[in-house]
Design a protein around this motif. Structure first.
Motif, short mmCIF file in Angstrom:
data_model
loop_
_atom_site.label_atom_id
_atom_site.label_comp_id
_atom_site.label_asym_id
_atom_site.label_seq_id
_atom_site.Cartn_x
_atom_site.Cartn_y
_atom_site.Cartn_z
N TYR A 23 0.83 -1.21 0.00
CA TYR A 23 0.00 0.00 0.00
C TYR A 23 0.87 1.26 0.00
O TYR A 23 0.60 2.21 -0.74
CB TYR A 23 -0.93 0.04 1.22
CG TYR A 23 -2.21 -0.74 1.04
CD1 TYR A 23 -3.12 -0.41 0.05
CD2 TYR A 23 -2.53 -1.79 1.89
CE1 TYR A 23 -4.30 -1.11 -0.10
CE2 TYR A 23 -3.71 -2.50 1.75
CZ TYR A 23 -4.59 -2.15 0.75
OH TYR A 23 -5.75 -2.85 0.61
N LEU A 24 1.91 1.29 0.83
CA LEU A 24 2.77 2.47 0.90
C LEU A 24 3.51 2.72 -0.41
O LEU A 24 3.61 3.86 -0.87
CB LEU A 24 3.76 2.33 2.06
CG LEU A 24 3.16 2.45 3.45
CD1 LEU A 24 4.21 2.17 4.52
CD2 LEU A 24 2.54 3.82 3.65
N ILE A 25 4.01 1.65 -1.02
CA ILE A 25 4.69 1.80 -2.31
C ILE A 25 3.73 2.32 -3.36
O ILE A 25 4.06 3.22 -4.15
CB ILE A 25 5.33 0.47 -2.74
CG1 ILE A 25 6.51 0.14 -1.81
CG2 ILE A 25 5.78 0.51 -4.19
CD1 ILE A 25 7.06 -1.26 -1.97
N THR A 26 2.53 1.79 -3.38
CA THR A 26 1.52 2.23 -4.35
C THR A 26 1.18 3.71 -4.16
O THR A 26 1.11 4.47 -5.13
CB THR A 26 0.25 1.38 -4.23
OG1 THR A 26 0.59 0.01 -4.45
CG2 THR A 26 -0.81 1.81 -5.22
N LEU A 27 0.97 4.11 -2.92
CA LEU A 27 0.68 5.53 -2.65
C LEU A 27 1.85 6.42 -3.04
O LEU A 27 1.66 7.52 -3.56
CB LEU A 27 0.32 5.72 -1.18
CG LEU A 27 -1.05 5.18 -0.76
CD1 LEU A 27 -1.23 5.33 0.75
CD2 LEU A 27 -2.15 5.90 -1.51
N GLY A 28 3.07 5.95 -2.80
CA GLY A 28 4.25 6.72 -3.20
C GLY A 28 4.34 6.90 -4.71
O GLY A 28 4.65 7.98 -5.20
N VAL A 29 4.06 5.83 -5.44
CA VAL A 29 4.11 5.91 -6.91
C VAL A 29 3.02 6.85 -7.43
O VAL A 29 3.27 7.67 -8.31
CB VAL A 29 3.96 4.50 -7.53
CG1 VAL A 29 3.72 4.57 -9.03
CG2 VAL A 29 5.20 3.67 -7.22
N ILE A 30 1.83 6.77 -6.87
CA ILE A 30 0.75 7.65 -7.29
C ILE A 30 1.10 9.11 -6.99
O ILE A 30 0.87 10.00 -7.82
CB ILE A 30 -0.59 7.24 -6.64
CG1 ILE A 30 -1.05 5.91 -7.23
CG2 ILE A 30 -1.65 8.32 -6.82
CD1 ILE A 30 -2.25 5.31 -6.53
N ALA A 31 1.67 9.37 -5.81
CA ALA A 31 2.07 10.73 -5.47
C ALA A 31 3.13 11.24 -6.45
O ALA A 31 3.06 12.39 -6.89
CB ALA A 31 2.61 10.78 -4.04
#
Length: 66
Positions: A23-31
């Protein structure tokens, strides 16, 4: 509710580290996907402003006399 406590939800029967890091990696990529074009635009505008200043305020190749 599936989990009895917050700690159980974070651990997720031993899979919590994988799930929450995903989840954190996904949110980082989206940001990053949302932020990168804005940064690129600012850099482009700064470069363009510098080129216009160096050319004496005239846009190169598009000088028209009125």
């Amino acid at each position: 509710m599936y989990f009895e406590t917050l700690a159980a939800a974070l651990q997720m029967d031993g899979h919590g580290a994988f799930v929450w890091s995903a989840y954190l990696i996904t949110l980082g990529v989206i940001a990053f996907i949302l932020y990168a074009p804005k940064r690129r635009e600012k850099r482009f505008l700064r470069q363009l402003e510098g080129q216009i200043r160096r050319s004496g305020g005239q846009v190169a190749g598009a000088i028209k006399e009125v």
